[in-house]
Design a protein around this motif. Structure first.
Motif, PDB file in Angstrom:
ATOM      1  N   THR A 120      -5.057  16.942 -12.944  1.00  0.00           N
ATOM      2  CA  THR A 120      -5.661  15.933 -12.055  1.00  0.00           C
ATOM      3  C   THR A 120      -7.168  16.172 -11.948  1.00  0.00           C
ATOM      4  OG1 THR A 120      -3.589  15.841 -10.820  1.00  0.00           O
ATOM      5  CG2 THR A 120      -5.541  14.960  -9.718  1.00  0.00           C
TER       6      THR A 120
ATOM      7  N   VAL B 209       2.503  14.615  -6.937  1.00  0.00           N
ATOM      8  CA  VAL B 209       3.922  14.239  -6.786  1.00  0.00           C
ATOM      9  C   VAL B 209       4.375  13.325  -7.917  1.00  0.00           C
ATOM     10  CG1 VAL B 209       4.024  14.594  -4.291  1.00  0.00           C
ATOM     11  CG2 VAL B 209       3.555  12.329  -5.152  1.00  0.00           C
ATOM     12  N   SER B 210       3.468  12.521  -8.446  1.00  0.00           N
ATOM     13  CA  SER B 210       3.893  11.657  -9.547  1.00  0.00           C
ATOM     14  C   SER B 210       4.305  12.519 -10.744  1.00  0.00           C
ATOM     15  CB  SER B 210       2.791  10.640  -9.847  1.00  0.00           C
ATOM     16  OG  SER B 210       2.402  10.683 -11.159  1.00  0.00           O
TER      17      SER B 210
ATOM     18  N   THR C  95      -1.793   8.833 -13.317  1.00  0.00           N
ATOM     19  CA  THR C  95      -2.016   8.562 -11.887  1.00  0.00           C
ATOM     20  C   THR C  95      -3.463   8.864 -11.502  1.00  0.00           C
ATOM     21  OG1 THR C  95       0.290   9.191 -11.550  1.00  0.00           O
ATOM     22  CG2 THR C  95      -1.052   8.959  -9.574  1.00  0.00           C
TER      23      THR C  95
ATOM     24  N   VAL D 209      -2.731  14.419  -3.967  1.00  0.00           N
ATOM     25  CA  VAL D 209      -1.305  14.558  -3.632  1.00  0.00           C
ATOM     26  C   VAL D 209      -0.486  13.534  -4.422  1.00  0.00           C
ATOM     27  CG1 VAL D 209       0.414  14.460  -1.785  1.00  0.00           C
ATOM     28  CG2 VAL D 209      -1.789  15.533  -1.354  1.00  0.00           C
ATOM     29  N   SER D 210      -1.007  12.310  -4.550  1.00  0.00           N
ATOM     30  CA  SER D 210      -0.269  11.292  -5.326  1.00  0.00           C
ATOM     31  C   SER D 210      -0.136  11.719  -6.787  1.00  0.00           C
ATOM     32  CB  SER D 210      -0.993   9.942  -5.264  1.00  0.00           C
ATOM     33  OG  SER D 210      -1.168   9.541  -3.938  1.00  0.00           O
ATOM     34  N   CYS D 211      -1.219  12.262  -7.356  1.00  0.00           N
ATOM     35  CA  CYS D 211      -1.173  12.700  -8.762  1.00  0.00           C
ATOM     36  C   CYS D 211      -0.158  13.827  -8.924  1.00  0.00           C
ATOM     37  CB  CYS D 211      -2.552  13.186  -9.221  1.00  0.00           C
ATOM     38  SG  CYS D 211      -3.803  11.906  -9.157  1.00  0.00           S
TER      39      CYS D 211
ATOM     40  N   SER E 116       0.834  12.751 -14.144  1.00  0.00           N
ATOM     41  CA  SER E 116      -0.307  13.124 -13.283  1.00  0.00           C
ATOM     42  C   SER E 116      -1.603  12.567 -13.865  1.00  0.00           C
ATOM     43  CB  SER E 116      -0.423  14.647 -13.158  1.00  0.00           C
ATOM     44  OG  SER E 116       0.593  15.120 -12.324  1.00  0.00           O
TER      45      SER E 116
ATOM     46  N   LYS F 176      -6.001   7.560  -8.074  1.00  0.00           N
ATOM     47  CA  LYS F 176      -5.257   8.017  -6.893  1.00  0.00           C
ATOM     48  C   LYS F 176      -5.700   9.419  -6.473  1.00  0.00           C
ATOM     49  CE  LYS F 176      -2.136   6.188  -5.339  1.00  0.00           C
ATOM     50  NZ  LYS F 176      -1.020   5.315  -5.010  1.00  0.00           N
ATOM     51  N   ASP F 177      -5.301   9.776  -5.249  1.00  0.00           N
ATOM     52  CA  ASP F 177      -5.684  11.067  -4.649  1.00  0.00           C
ATOM     53  C   ASP F 177      -4.858  12.213  -5.228  1.00  0.00           C
ATOM     54  OD1 ASP F 177      -3.298  11.626  -2.466  1.00  0.00           O
ATOM     55  OD2 ASP F 177      -3.555   9.535  -3.051  1.00  0.00           O
TER      56      ASP F 177
END
Ligand code: ACO
Ligand code: LMR
Length: 264
Positions: free
Chosen positions: A242, A94-95, A82, A90-92, A79, A87-88
């Motif tokens: 994040t 889920v990563s 990411t 949600v991307s952070c 996270s 990144k946004d």
């Protein structure tokens, strides 16, 4: 009688059609009026029933204790990297979540499956662990990167303490502890980890609460509900990491060359 067109979806956990949404038949207003917490909401939406207070409290303790474990673990690390790549949210998130699996945080269901299988077949810890070794499978719920016999995992102790005080029976947990006593004779870091503690204690919760039939317990273990507890809990920490990186305006992460062994 009534004629209904066939539906494409069947849903049994919630209903939003009335004046107020219901979780497993319980209207939102009762959830608030009764002072229900997140453990009760999980009981309704995952297990489709209200559970006794000690069970919902146990669920909440699992969530609180697994919410984060610092920036160095797989999920938080992903996270953080990411977030630093710009990144946004949600991307952070889920990563980080994508690292949860058999080695990290996602061993709860397998721990429950294997401990239950071994206990129900009356295997001694020696027979259980050695049979796993023969099959080449690491015992899920055992082992930790930084915790060991002399530096036990506080989360495990807290969960055990709560269950010993509030659960009618902790037979699966006691079995897991016997397994730990045996694995500790092999190596210092083969402790019962937080996944193993939750897996074994949830078996005790399911079997001892009188709220589930034997078939329901088997179905829960077979489907694998319990990793959901870690996924849900750790999302709290991953979101926190994040925000932290964004607040700190951290630049793009690049791993240092010195920390890579370049070889042929
Ligand atoms: N059962 C039996 N033997 C084990 C186990 C285990 N669970 N874990 C380690 N060992 C032994 C093995 O002999 C292993 O050698 P191998 O690679 O030939 O199998 C040896 O110890 C050394 O293993 P390492 O990989 O160095 O141990 P590490 O400290 O890196 O592993 C880990 C930690 C990944 C947690 C490991 O113990 C494991 O896979 N455990 C089972 C999965 C699990 O419970 N994961 C959840 C951890 S808690 C959490 O993530 C919140
Ligand atoms: C965790 O909760 O993330 C851990 O137990 C894993 C670790 O290595 O600390």
């Amino acid at each position: 009688g009534k004629v209904r067109a066939p539906t494409h979806i069947i849903s049994t956990i919630s209903d939003d059609r009335g004046e107020e949404p219901c979780y497993a038949g319980v209207p939102m207003s009762s959830i608030i009026e009764n002072g229900y917490g997140v453990g009760d909401v999980i009981s309704l939406l995952w297990f489709k029933r209200s559970l006794p207070r000690y069970c919902t409290q146990f669920i909440e303790i699992c969530i609180m204790l697994c919410a984060d474990h610092g920036p160095c673990v797989s999920g938080a690390h992903n996270s953080i990297v990411t977030a630093r790549a710009g990144k946004d949210l949600v991307s952070c998130l889920v990563s980080g979540l994508l690292t949860i699996g058999p080695r990290f945080g996602g061993a709860i269901d397998d721990a429950a499956r294997y401990f239950k299988g071994a206990y129900d077949r009356s295997l001694t810890p020696y027979e259980f662990v050695e049979s796993m070794k023969k099959k080449g499978i690491r015992v899920p719920g055992i082992g930790h990167r930084i915790k060991n016999r002399d530096n036990k995992d506080k989360r495990v102790e807290l969960l055990q303490q709560f269950a010993r005080t509030h659960f009618p029976s902790v037979k699966y947990m006691e079995y897991a502890v016997e397994v730990e006593n045996y694995t500790l004779t092999k190596a210092n870091n083969l402790v019962l980890n937080v996944d193993g503690a939750i897996g074994s204690l949830f078996l005790d919760l399911l079997a001892g609460s009188g709220m589930f039939t034997k078939q329901e317990v088997d179905e829960i273990v077979e489907i694998g509900y319990l990793n959901g507890l870690f996924v849900l809990a750790r999302s709290i920490g991953l979101i926190g990491h994040t925000f932290d990186q964004k607040r700190l305006k951290q630049p793009l992460y690049r791993h240092p060359w010195e920390d890579v062994l370049y070889t042929k």
